[in-house]
Design a protein around this motif. Structure first.
Motif, short mmCIF file in Angstrom:
data_model
loop_
_atom_site.label_atom_id
_atom_site.label_comp_id
_atom_site.label_asym_id
_atom_site.label_seq_id
_atom_site.Cartn_x
_atom_site.Cartn_y
_atom_site.Cartn_z
N VAL A 90 -4.10 -21.08 5.93
CA VAL A 90 -3.35 -20.81 4.71
C VAL A 90 -3.03 -19.32 4.67
CG1 VAL A 90 -3.37 -20.88 2.19
CG2 VAL A 90 -4.53 -22.67 3.49
N MET A 91 -1.75 -19.01 4.47
CA MET A 91 -1.31 -17.62 4.28
C MET A 91 -0.89 -17.49 2.82
SD MET A 91 -1.10 -16.03 7.43
CE MET A 91 0.14 -14.78 7.30
N ASN A 92 -0.86 -16.26 2.33
CA ASN A 92 -0.45 -15.99 0.96
C ASN A 92 0.86 -15.23 0.98
OD1 ASN A 92 -3.77 -15.13 0.81
ND2 ASN A 92 -3.02 -16.98 -0.12
N LEU A 93 1.77 -15.63 0.11
CA LEU A 93 3.05 -14.95 -0.05
C LEU A 93 3.10 -14.45 -1.48
CD1 LEU A 93 5.93 -14.33 1.02
CD2 LEU A 93 6.60 -16.56 0.11
N SER A 94 3.32 -13.14 -1.63
CA SER A 94 3.36 -12.59 -2.99
C SER A 94 4.50 -11.60 -3.15
CB SER A 94 2.03 -11.91 -3.33
OG SER A 94 1.84 -10.77 -2.51
N PHE A 95 4.97 -11.50 -4.39
CA PHE A 95 5.99 -10.52 -4.75
C PHE A 95 5.33 -9.16 -4.77
CE2 PHE A 95 7.93 -7.94 -8.07
CZ PHE A 95 9.23 -7.89 -7.63
N SER A 96 6.01 -8.17 -4.21
CA SER A 96 5.45 -6.82 -4.18
C SER A 96 6.11 -5.93 -5.22
CB SER A 96 5.63 -6.23 -2.78
OG SER A 96 5.22 -4.89 -2.75
N HIS A 97 7.40 -5.65 -5.06
CA HIS A 97 8.08 -4.78 -6.00
C HIS A 97 9.59 -4.92 -5.86
CE1 HIS A 97 7.52 -2.47 -2.27
NE2 HIS A 97 8.65 -1.88 -2.56
N THR A 98 10.31 -4.44 -6.85
CA THR A 98 11.76 -4.54 -6.89
C THR A 98 12.39 -3.31 -6.25
OG1 THR A 98 11.69 -5.85 -8.90
CG2 THR A 98 13.75 -4.70 -8.44
N LEU A 99 13.38 -3.51 -5.41
CA LEU A 99 14.14 -2.41 -4.83
C LEU A 99 15.41 -2.14 -5.62
CD1 LEU A 99 13.79 -3.25 -1.05
CD2 LEU A 99 12.52 -1.56 -2.38
N SER A 100 16.00 -3.21 -6.14
CA SER A 100 17.22 -3.10 -6.95
C SER A 100 17.12 -4.14 -8.05
CB SER A 100 18.45 -3.37 -6.08
OG SER A 100 19.62 -3.37 -6.84
#
Length: 83
Positions: free
Chosen positions: A41-51
């Protein structure tokens, strides 16, 4: 997106995903190398907004309102006029 097996480094396939929240998912993966066969199992997460999004909250609300039936739209207009 390319997922590599953490054991042998070969390409892996995402078999299933489980969205925990809007910005986080668990990815159930398996190695494509039959000699390895590792599943993980891998985790995918939102990091930050560029635009920032071009859609404002007003635009998003308007798009949602268009999906309502005409009677529901009228009811909502009546409720909003009370504010």
């Amino acid at each position: 997106m390319r997922i590599l097996c953490p054991e042998c480094g070969e390409k892996s396939s995402i078999q299933k995903s489980n969205r925990i929240s809007l910005g986080y998912s668990d990815l159930y993966c398996s190695c494509r190398d039959p000699e390895c066969g590792h599943s993980f199992v891998m985790n995918l997460s939102f990091s930050h907004t560029l635009s920032p999004s071009a859609k404002t909250s007003t635009q998003l609300a308007f798009e949602l309102l268009k999906t309502l039936a005409p009677s529901q739209q009228q009811e909502l207009k009546a409720r909003l006029s009370l504010l």
